[in-house]
Scaffold this active site. Structure first.
Site, PDB file in Angstrom:
ATOM      1  NE  ARG A   1      76.465 101.273  63.042  1.00 36.55           N
ATOM      2  CZ  ARG A   1      77.590 101.989  63.081  1.00 36.55           C
ATOM      3  NH1 ARG A   1      78.066 102.550  61.997  1.00 36.55           N
ATOM      4  NH2 ARG A   1      78.244 102.143  64.214  1.00 36.55           N
ATOM      5  CG  ASP A  54      84.705 114.737  60.761  1.00 35.63           C
ATOM      6  OD1 ASP A  54      84.820 115.862  60.274  1.00 35.63           O
ATOM      7  OD2 ASP A  54      84.141 114.543  61.850  1.00 35.63           O
ATOM      8  CD  GLU A  63      86.415 105.431  57.781  1.00 30.98           C
ATOM      9  OE1 GLU A  63      85.515 104.578  57.870  1.00 30.98           O
ATOM     10  OE2 GLU A  63      87.048 105.842  58.762  1.00 30.98           O
ATOM     11  CG  ASP A  64      81.915 105.569  57.845  1.00 33.71           C
ATOM     12  OD1 ASP A  64      83.089 105.988  57.979  1.00 33.71           O
ATOM     13  OD2 ASP A  64      81.152 105.416  58.816  1.00 33.71           O
ATOM     14  CG  PHE A  77      76.542 114.022  62.826  1.00 36.63           C
ATOM     15  CD1 PHE A  77      77.871 113.883  63.237  1.00 36.63           C
ATOM     16  CD2 PHE A  77      75.700 112.917  62.921  1.00 36.63           C
ATOM     17  CE1 PHE A  77      78.339 112.683  63.740  1.00 36.63           C
ATOM     18  CE2 PHE A  77      76.167 111.711  63.428  1.00 36.63           C
ATOM     19  CZ  PHE A  77      77.476 111.590  63.844  1.00 36.63           C
TER      20      PHE A  77
HETATM   21  P1  IMP Z   1      87.873 111.200  61.607  1.00 38.97           P
HETATM   22  O1  IMP Z   1      88.923 110.433  62.333  1.00 38.97           O
HETATM   23  O2  IMP Z   1      87.546 112.504  62.265  1.00 38.97           O
HETATM   24  O3  IMP Z   1      88.156 111.379  60.135  1.00 38.97           O
HETATM   25  O4  IMP Z   1      86.546 110.417  61.807  1.00 38.97           O
HETATM   26  C1  IMP Z   1      86.096 109.464  60.992  1.00 38.97           C
HETATM   27  C2  IMP Z   1      85.029 108.649  61.679  1.00 38.97           C
HETATM   28  O5  IMP Z   1      84.154 109.460  62.474  1.00 38.97           O
HETATM   29  C3  IMP Z   1      84.174 107.989  60.625  1.00 38.97           C
HETATM   30  O6  IMP Z   1      84.650 106.722  60.316  1.00 38.97           O
HETATM   31  C4  IMP Z   1      82.829 107.952  61.307  1.00 38.97           C
HETATM   32  O7  IMP Z   1      82.730 106.769  62.059  1.00 38.97           O
HETATM   33  C5  IMP Z   1      82.814 109.125  62.246  1.00 38.97           C
HETATM   34  N1  IMP Z   1      82.110 110.272  61.649  1.00 38.97           N
HETATM   35  C6  IMP Z   1      82.641 111.432  61.224  1.00 38.97           C
HETATM   36  N2  IMP Z   1      81.711 112.256  60.727  1.00 38.97           N
HETATM   37  C7  IMP Z   1      80.535 111.578  60.817  1.00 38.97           C
HETATM   38  C8  IMP Z   1      79.169 111.895  60.444  1.00 38.97           C
HETATM   39  O8  IMP Z   1      78.826 112.966  59.922  1.00 38.97           O
HETATM   40  N3  IMP Z   1      78.255 110.923  60.701  1.00 38.97           N
HETATM   41  C9  IMP Z   1      78.564 109.722  61.255  1.00 38.97           C
HETATM   42  N4  IMP Z   1      79.813 109.391  61.607  1.00 38.97           N
HETATM   43  C10 IMP Z   1      80.784 110.315  61.399  1.00 38.97           C
HETATM   44 MG    MG Z   2      83.665 104.908  60.917  1.00 39.77          MG
END
Ligand code: IMP
Ligand code: MG
Length: 181
Positions: free
Chosen positions: A167, A105, A101-102, A154
């Site tokens: 990206r 959050d 995963e990148d 962010f």
């Molecule tokens: P989660 O389900 O809230 O953990 O969200 C994860 C996904 O939200 C990641 O795979 C990203 O695609 C996106 N995301 C969350 N925070 C960021 C950020 O700071 N920048 C860009 N994408 C984010």
């Molecule tokens: Mg993502």
């Protein structure tokens, strides 16, 4: 949509290199007795650059695959519903799977994907995320290999986007979203 200004650098390319290097050592060590090739699964699109760097440093036989996932509305997502926009090509039953995963959050996406893949009965499943925002967690998810923890900002670049942009930045930058977060 209005594009934010050029992001301010938060993690420079040379630090990214060091993080990936460290993670690859951890992963190589952890899976060194893996009976079959490791299945490295990238979550599209955000993980594509990180994954390309990481697999080139992992000194083990491995195969790569990709998964597209998007979460439904907030309430559905928090109950663990993810919608697969692209499924794996590989059968992961009995295999060791490393999800890439990148950024984690809230944890909702990765937790739902992990549960979905667990139903296919892999031998093991672990998560590696380049970034983590621990202060933003809403579900308890185990991230087994973490590149770097960051504050609630962010971030973009190195595969991460804002409205599909940025990206391709070779560093992690921080953008100000007025009133959004
Ligand atoms: P989660 O389900 O809230 O953990 O969200 C994860 C996904 O939200 C990641 O795979 C990203 O695609 C996106 N995301 C969350 N925070 C960021 C950020 O700071 N920048 C860009 N994408 C984010
Ligand atoms: Mg993502």
């Amino acid at each position: 949509m209005e594009m934010p200004e050029m992001p301010a650098c938060l993690i420079a390319a040379d630090e990214i290199y060091e993080i990936v290097r460290r993670l690859s050592v951890e992963i190589t060590t952890y899976y060194r007795h893996c009976p079959q090739e490791l299945v490295v699964v990238g979550l599209l699109k955000g993980s594509f650059i990180f994954m390309a760097d990481l697999v080139r440093q992992i000194e083990l036989p491995l195969v790569v695959d990709f998964l597209g996932a998007s979460s439904y509305g907030e309430s559905a997502a928090s109950s663990g519903q993810v919608h697969l926009t692209m499924d794996l090509a590989a059968n992961i039953a009995g295999r060791d799977v490393l999800l890439i995963e990148d950024i984690v959050d809230t944890g909702i996406t990765i937790e739902a994907v992990r549960r979905l893949l667990e139903r296919r009965q892999p031998r093991s499943i672990k998560v590696c995320s380049f970034l983590s925002k621990p202060a933003c967690r809403r579900v308890n998810v185990q991230v087994d290999f973490i590149g770097k923890e960051i504050d609630n900002a962010f971030v973009v670049g190195y595969g991460l986007d804002y409205a599909q942009n940025f990206r391709n930045l070779p560093f992690i930058g921080k953008i100000e979203l007025s009133g959004k977060r």
